[in-house]
Design an enzyme around this catalytic site. Structure first.
Site, PDB file in Angstrom:
ATOM      1  N   TYR A 195      -3.916  -1.186   9.589  1.00  0.00           N
ATOM      2  CA  TYR A 195      -3.691  -1.544   8.191  1.00  0.00           C
ATOM      3  C   TYR A 195      -2.308  -1.080   7.744  1.00  0.00           C
ATOM      4  CZ  TYR A 195      -4.505  -1.799   3.131  1.00  0.00           C
ATOM      5  OH  TYR A 195      -4.402  -2.081   1.787  1.00  0.00           O
ATOM      6  N   SER A 197       0.847  -1.199   0.000  1.00  0.00           N
ATOM      7  CA  SER A 197       0.000   0.000   0.000  1.00  0.00           C
ATOM      8  C   SER A 197       0.875   1.239   0.000  1.00  0.00           C
ATOM      9  CB  SER A 197      -0.892  -0.003   1.248  1.00  0.00           C
ATOM     10  OG  SER A 197      -1.470   1.271   1.479  1.00  0.00           O
TER      11      SER A 197
END
Length: 250
Positions: A151, A138
């Protein structure tokens, strides 16, 4: 990577960027397997894409990974590309009572699961030519999100282990690739008032990067995050997190 003739397993391949990657690989004459937790969702994909192979498996669990490994070993011994795409994302405040349980769940899905799957499938990958492990991380690996700290932590951990694995396997036939996506138009980002890249365009850029032999494929605005993390990390962190905070209030 050769553009065609590969046998590719994509976890979390029944929707979002996983499905877009599956369609891209299929269109280039590759044998594609996707796995997911829900039979009905996988069946719908197979109705639309008859050439795709599907396996029901929850890779966040040990049982699910063992079942998937058995299926791959028995049915797809020529597997040479593993794409660890399955992931879990949520917005949780540290003060919320279920923050720790959510953190544990995201670490299990986003960090432990892909590494465990690599370990279990490595013997098969090593037997086949042009083998590649692809880990999807990410843009948060460059600038972490305060509202999605669990996350961010899980994806940063995956980046670190991916780099270590690449070094460990540098003299083997297995290439280790990290893909760093931007915000893509998937369920994860629906409702956000930000520019979103289409999943189709994202998949095309990843495929091109793999064919070109890139070990780190940074896509879209994640390139900006990478640059800011080096040149102005405090500014980048504050700006992104203030912008995300405004998004939640709308």
């Amino acid at each position: 990577m050769e553009g065609s003739g590969n046998t590719v397993l994509i976890t979390g391949g029944s929707a979002g960027i996983g499905l877009a990657l599956a369609e891209t690989f299929l269109s280039e004459r590759n044998d594609v397997i996707i796995c997911g937790r829900t039979k009905s969702t996988l069946d719908k994909v197979q109705e639309r894409l008859p050439k795709i192979n599907t396996i029901i498996a929850d890779v966040s669990t040990k049982v699910g990974r063992e079942s998937l490994t058995t299926e791959i070993t028995n049915r797809f011994p020529k597997l040479n590309i593993l794409v660890n795409n399955a992931g879990m994302y949520s917005i949780k405040d540290f003060k919320e009572s279920n923050y720790i349980s959510n953190l544990e769940a995201q670490l299990a899905t986003n960090l432990v699961a892909p590494m465990a799957l690599i370990q279990q499938l490595l013997n098969i990958l090593e037997k086949n030519s042009e083998a590649i492990v692809v880990n999807i991380t990410s843009g948060y690996v460059y600038i972490p999100s305060a509202q999605s700290s669990a996350y961010s932590a899980s994806k940063s951990g995956l980046r670190a282990i991916t780099q270590g694995l690449r070094f460990k396997l540098r003299n083997s036939n297995v290439r280790v690739v990290e893909v760093i996506p931007p915000a893509v138009d998937t369920q994860m980002n629906r409702g956000k008032n930000i520019a979103l890249m289409s999943s189709e365009l994202f998949a095309q850029k990843v495929f091109k990067g793999l064919v070109n032999g890139q070990d780190e494929i940074v896509v879209g605005v994640s390139k900006v995050a990478k640059l800011l993390s080096r040149l102005a990390p405090k500014f980048g962190f504050n700006k992104m997190n203030r912008d995300e905070g405004k998004q939640r209030k709308r």
